[in-house]
Every structure is written in C-alpha cells, then in structure tokens.
Design a protein around this motif. Structure first.
Motif, PDB file in Angstrom:
ATOM      1  N   ARG A 145       0.832  -1.215   0.000  1.00  0.00           N
ATOM      2  CA  ARG A 145       0.000   0.000   0.000  1.00  0.00           C
ATOM      3  C   ARG A 145       0.864   1.262   0.000  1.00  0.00           C
ATOM      4  NH1 ARG A 145      -1.544   3.839   3.215  1.00  0.00           N
ATOM      5  NH2 ARG A 145      -0.268   3.014   4.915  1.00  0.00           N
ATOM      6  N   ARG A 146       1.927   1.236   0.797  1.00  0.00           N
ATOM      7  CA  ARG A 146       2.806   2.401   0.852  1.00  0.00           C
ATOM      8  C   ARG A 146       3.512   2.613  -0.488  1.00  0.00           C
ATOM      9  NH1 ARG A 146       5.623   1.247   6.779  1.00  0.00           N
ATOM     10  NH2 ARG A 146       3.764   1.666   8.047  1.00  0.00           N
ATOM     11  N   ARG A 147       3.962   1.480  -1.085  1.00  0.00           N
ATOM     12  CA  ARG A 147       4.611   1.612  -2.390  1.00  0.00           C
ATOM     13  C   ARG A 147       3.630   2.130  -3.435  1.00  0.00           C
ATOM     14  NH1 ARG A 147       6.798  -3.508  -1.122  1.00  0.00           N
ATOM     15  NH2 ARG A 147       5.307  -4.468  -2.575  1.00  0.00           N
ATOM     16  N   LEU A 148       2.386   1.650  -3.342  1.00  0.00           N
ATOM     17  CA  LEU A 148       1.385   2.099  -4.299  1.00  0.00           C
ATOM     18  C   LEU A 148       1.151   3.600  -4.194  1.00  0.00           C
ATOM     19  CD1 LEU A 148      -0.828   1.604  -6.402  1.00  0.00           C
ATOM     20  CD2 LEU A 148      -2.382   1.080  -4.514  1.00  0.00           C
ATOM     21  N   VAL A 149       0.995   4.085  -2.964  1.00  0.00           N
ATOM     22  CA  VAL A 149       0.782   5.523  -2.768  1.00  0.00           C
ATOM     23  C   VAL A 149       1.974   6.313  -3.299  1.00  0.00           C
ATOM     24  CG1 VAL A 149       0.519   7.332  -1.035  1.00  0.00           C
ATOM     25  CG2 VAL A 149      -0.754   5.198  -0.802  1.00  0.00           C
ATOM     26  N   ALA A 150       3.191   5.834  -2.989  1.00  0.00           N
ATOM     27  CA  ALA A 150       4.391   6.530  -3.463  1.00  0.00           C
ATOM     28  C   ALA A 150       4.490   6.500  -4.982  1.00  0.00           C
ATOM     29  CB  ALA A 150       5.636   5.907  -2.831  1.00  0.00           C
ATOM     30  N   ASP A 151       4.185   5.343  -5.582  1.00  0.00           N
ATOM     31  CA  ASP A 151       4.282   5.224  -7.036  1.00  0.00           C
ATOM     32  C   ASP A 151       3.228   6.072  -7.745  1.00  0.00           C
ATOM     33  OD1 ASP A 151       6.470   3.531  -7.159  1.00  0.00           O
ATOM     34  OD2 ASP A 151       5.256   1.743  -6.897  1.00  0.00           O
ATOM     35  N   VAL A 152       2.006   6.049  -7.214  1.00  0.00           N
ATOM     36  CA  VAL A 152       0.952   6.875  -7.823  1.00  0.00           C
ATOM     37  C   VAL A 152       1.321   8.354  -7.733  1.00  0.00           C
ATOM     38  CG1 VAL A 152      -1.441   7.614  -7.597  1.00  0.00           C
ATOM     39  CG2 VAL A 152      -0.881   5.195  -7.455  1.00  0.00           C
ATOM     40  N   ALA A 153       1.827   8.755  -6.558  1.00  0.00           N
ATOM     41  CA  ALA A 153       2.248  10.144  -6.406  1.00  0.00           C
ATOM     42  C   ALA A 153       3.351  10.488  -7.393  1.00  0.00           C
ATOM     43  CB  ALA A 153       2.707  10.401  -4.970  1.00  0.00           C
ATOM     44  N   HIS A 154       4.305   9.580  -7.570  1.00  0.00           N
ATOM     45  CA  HIS A 154       5.404   9.826  -8.504  1.00  0.00           C
ATOM     46  C   HIS A 154       4.894   9.911  -9.937  1.00  0.00           C
ATOM     47  CE1 HIS A 154       8.962   9.100 -10.973  1.00  0.00           C
ATOM     48  NE2 HIS A 154       9.693   9.471  -9.931  1.00  0.00           N
ATOM     49  N   GLU A 155       3.985   8.998 -10.302  1.00  0.00           N
ATOM     50  CA  GLU A 155       3.478   8.985 -11.670  1.00  0.00           C
ATOM     51  C   GLU A 155       2.661  10.234 -11.990  1.00  0.00           C
ATOM     52  OE1 GLU A 155       4.185   6.941 -13.992  1.00  0.00           O
ATOM     53  OE2 GLU A 155       5.239   5.396 -12.867  1.00  0.00           O
ATOM     54  N   LEU A 156       1.925  10.715 -11.000  1.00  0.00           N
ATOM     55  CA  LEU A 156       1.088  11.891 -11.238  1.00  0.00           C
ATOM     56  C   LEU A 156       1.876  13.196 -11.133  1.00  0.00           C
ATOM     57  CD1 LEU A 156      -2.172  10.929  -9.311  1.00  0.00           C
ATOM     58  CD2 LEU A 156      -1.767  10.851 -11.767  1.00  0.00           C
ATOM     59  N   ARG A 157       2.980  13.165 -10.381  1.00  0.00           N
ATOM     60  CA  ARG A 157       3.733  14.403 -10.168  1.00  0.00           C
ATOM     61  C   ARG A 157       4.317  14.944 -11.472  1.00  0.00           C
ATOM     62  NH1 ARG A 157       7.311  12.550  -6.901  1.00  0.00           N
ATOM     63  NH2 ARG A 157       6.112  12.952  -5.002  1.00  0.00           N
ATOM     64  N   THR A 158       4.847  14.039 -12.315  1.00  0.00           N
ATOM     65  CA  THR A 158       5.500  14.500 -13.550  1.00  0.00           C
ATOM     66  C   THR A 158       4.536  15.218 -14.488  1.00  0.00           C
ATOM     67  OG1 THR A 158       7.149  12.732 -13.398  1.00  0.00           O
ATOM     68  CG2 THR A 158       6.825  13.767 -15.553  1.00  0.00           C
ATOM     69  N   PRO A 159       3.391  14.620 -14.873  1.00  0.00           N
ATOM     70  CA  PRO A 159       2.487  15.361 -15.756  1.00  0.00           C
ATOM     71  C   PRO A 159       1.908  16.614 -15.109  1.00  0.00           C
ATOM     72  CG  PRO A 159       1.483  13.305 -15.040  1.00  0.00           C
ATOM     73  CD  PRO A 159       2.913  13.249 -14.648  1.00  0.00           C
ATOM     74  N   LEU A 160       1.655  16.556 -13.799  1.00  0.00           N
ATOM     75  CA  LEU A 160       1.124  17.742 -13.124  1.00  0.00           C
ATOM     76  C   LEU A 160       2.148  18.874 -13.119  1.00  0.00           C
ATOM     77  CD1 LEU A 160      -0.782  16.186 -10.092  1.00  0.00           C
ATOM     78  CD2 LEU A 160      -1.770  17.456 -11.998  1.00  0.00           C
ATOM     79  N   SER A 161       3.431  18.522 -12.914  1.00  0.00           N
ATOM     80  CA  SER A 161       4.473  19.554 -12.924  1.00  0.00           C
ATOM     81  C   SER A 161       4.591  20.191 -14.303  1.00  0.00           C
ATOM     82  CB  SER A 161       5.811  18.940 -12.505  1.00  0.00           C
ATOM     83  OG  SER A 161       5.737  18.418 -11.196  1.00  0.00           O
ATOM     84  N   ILE A 162       4.530  19.364 -15.339  1.00  0.00           N
ATOM     85  CA  ILE A 162       4.611  19.897 -16.704  1.00  0.00           C
ATOM     86  C   ILE A 162       3.426  20.813 -16.982  1.00  0.00           C
ATOM     87  CG2 ILE A 162       4.525  19.269 -19.145  1.00  0.00           C
ATOM     88  CD1 ILE A 162       6.023  16.709 -18.408  1.00  0.00           C
TER      89      ILE A 162
END
Length: 373
Positions: A145-162
């Motif tokens: 669960r922790r890895r999932l939250v971290a991975d989802v956050a990482h995956e969403l951070r890049t497009p949101l930052s762009i």
C-alpha cells in the motif's frame, strides 16, 4: 513425537486415574492388614464374651482410630497430585494463549513486525505459525500500500508539474496562445487519465469485481489482427514479428476487449525490450492439459534483454520495474503486466513467465476452453 494438547490432557487424566487406582489398591491392602492386626490384638476372651453389638462397636472404634490419619494422608496426597496436575495443564493451555494475546494486542496497536515463538508442533504451534503467516501477509500488504501511494504520487507528479509549468508560462505571456501550444498539456492530461483508468480497472480486478462481457471468441483470428496491428511498430524497431497458429478456429469464451489488452501489453513489452534485429514469435496451441483442465496456450516469445530470475516473482506487481532499462523514462506506467495477470485470472486462466538475461523472455497465457473444441 511432540504431544498435542489433546494428548497432554489425556495423559493428565490417565495419570490421575492411575494415582486414584493406586490409592484405592493400597487402601484395600491397608484395610486387610488392619483386620489381621485387629485379630491379633483385640480378639480375646473379653471380646468373645461381649454381645454382637458390643463387638461391632469395638471393631468400629478400632478401625476409625487407625484409619483416620491414613485417610487424611492419602486424601492430602491425592488432592496435592490433582492440584499439581491441574496447575500443569492450566499452564499448558494458557501460556501459549497469553503469548498469542500479547502479540494480538501489539498488532491491534499497529505493530506488524510481531512474531509468536513456535515452540511446539501441536495445535498451539499451528495457531502460532498461522498467526505469524497472517502478520507477514499484513506487513506485505501494508508495504504494498505504501509503495502504491508513493508510485501513484510519482506517476502523477511529472504530468502535473509539466502542466503547471506550461500554464504558469502562458499566464505570464499576455500574447495569444496558439492551440498547438496546448497540445503538450493535452498529452499530459491524456497520460494522467490513462493512468487513473488503469488503476481503477486494476483495483476492480484485484477485488474480483471486474465485469466481463464473455462471448465466443476465435482466438486465432483475434491474435492475427493484433499481430497485424503491431507489425508496423515492430518493423520500425527493426524486429521480425510472426504468428504461428493452428489451421482450424480455436474458440474461447472471453471478453474480446480485455483479452486484446492482455496481448497488446505483452507484445508491446516484447517490442520495447527487444534490440534491433531481434525476433518476436506468437505461438498458439490447442487443448493443452494443465491442472487437469483443457487450455488454449498462447506463447509470446522474444529475443530481448531478458529478466533476471530474482525479479520474476515480482513481475506482475503493480508499478514493478526490473532495472534501469525498464525505468519510467523508457517503459510504461508499470501496470501493464499486473493488469494482464488479473485479466487472465478473471477468465479462469493464468500466466507463466520464463526468461534468461540477454537471451529473451517467454510469456505463456493459458485460457480455459471447453471439451467440445
């Protein structure tokens, strides 16, 4: 041989029975000795001249006097032995429970690293081992669960930052914004939407709530179309992709859209991780017997970079990537194989994988078929 709890209780009861019988036998022997002693000491002319009633009273008084201390001693011994055995069996029954209760209290407080010592192989040992297995799975689930939250956050951070950077630049620029300049933002929105959709579908599949529109599907024809659709992409990457199939139709009950996604994921991975000049082969086999059932077996074989053995067990985990060659920059979201795995399971089938580094990988999909095929 280790004694079970039932055997220990039975042994305690047997020992108590033996002690009770022993005390009873010794009492009988002692009583017989008292009769002999009474005959030697009390039966004289005075006793014989007494009336029967007086003789009975003399015998009664003699035996009560002699037996009183003996009965007290024997009863005390029996009670002490019984209490000792009761204390022992209560320890046998409650000590493991106390350890288990303590561990359960720690788990309820959030400590999933707790373990109960497995000292025996009886019922309590099995309960302790089962408890340890349960906490281990809970710990794995929490880490996932922790890895999932971290991975989802990482995956969403890049497009949101762009998107944020682009929008901030456009806000600072007072000039007219051409529509084509918004295409990059639109691409990132599509990327996020696909990621969210994949996560939603994967969650449904993991929960067993994925709806399937099952209909008869000619797997041979279906795979021919998929390979044809991907042939141009493979040739652009300098790869030879081919399908080897049986001549007659091979029908399975499947959701065509879900099965398409399974083989698109497997084939696009093969294209992505196979160097130029490599080869990708799709083989179909009919009526393969496995686990006492009939399956259609589809193998996706590539001559790519391969996967180290230690990574194979985790290959179908969400967001799992093997190494730098399968990073976020060159690979996908890391959900494709997990989705494929759960889609095939939802159809009653399974996926196997075999791989050797620098030699290639084989993904084998088993889909159940009826006996009338």
């Amino acid at each position: 041989m280790k004694m079970t709890v039932r055997m220990k209780i039975f042994a305690m009861g047997l020992l108590l029975l033996i002690v009770g019988n022993t005390i009873s036998l010794t009492t009988q022997v002692y009583t017989g000795g008292l009769f002999d002693q009474f005959q030697r000491e009390q039966i004289d002319d005075t006793y014989l001249s007494a009336s029967p009633k007086e003789q009975i009273e003399i015998l009664k008084s003699y035996f009560l006097e002699k037996m009183e201390l003996n009965v007290i001693i024997r009863a005390s011994i029996f009670v002490m032995i019984g209490l000792s055995f009761s204390f022992w069996i209560s320890g046998v029954l409650t000590l493991p429970l106390k350890k288990l209760i303590t561990a359960i209290e720690r788990v309820s407080q959030g400590d999933l690293n707790v373990k109960v010592p497995v000292d025996t192989k009886d019922e309590y040992g099995k309960v302790a081992q089962t408890f340890n297995d349960m906490t281990f799975r809970l710990l794995e689930a929490e880490e996932a669960r922790r890895r999932l939250v971290a991975d989802v956050a990482h995956e969403l951070r890049t497009p949101l930052s762009i998107m944020q950077l682009k929008l901030e630049n456009y806000q600072q620029d007072s000039n007219y914004i051409a529509p084509e300049r918004l295409l990059r933002i639109h691409d990132e929105v599509i990327r996020m939407s696909m990621l969210v959709d994949d996560l939603h579908v994967l969650s449904l599949a993991e929960a067993g709530r994925l709806s399937l529109d099952r209909k008869p599907l000619d797997l041979t024809v279906h795979l021919e179309r998929i390979v044809e659709d991907l042939k141009y992409e493979a040739e652009e990457n300098g790869l030879d992709i081919r399908l080897y199939t049986i001549s007659r139709p091979l029908s399975v009950m499947a959701d065509a859209r879900r099965i398409t996604q399974v083989f698109f994921n497997l084939l696009t991975n093969a294209i992505r991780y196979t160097p130029r000049g490599g080869k990708i082969t799709v083989e179909i086999e009919d009526r393969v017997v496995d686990r006492n059932a009939f399956y259609a077996r589809v193998s996706v074989i590539d001559t790519g970079i391969g996967i180290p053995r230690e990574h194979l067990l985790h290959l179908f985990d969400r967001f799992y990537r093997v190494d730098e060659a399968r990073s976020r920059h060159t690979g996908g979201s890391g959900l494709g194989l997990s989705i494929s795995h759960h889609f095939v399971r939802a159809h009653g089938g399974f996926i196997r994988v075999a791989s050797q580094p620098d030699k290639g990988t084989i993904f084998t999909v088993y889909l159940p078929i009826g006996n009338d095929n």
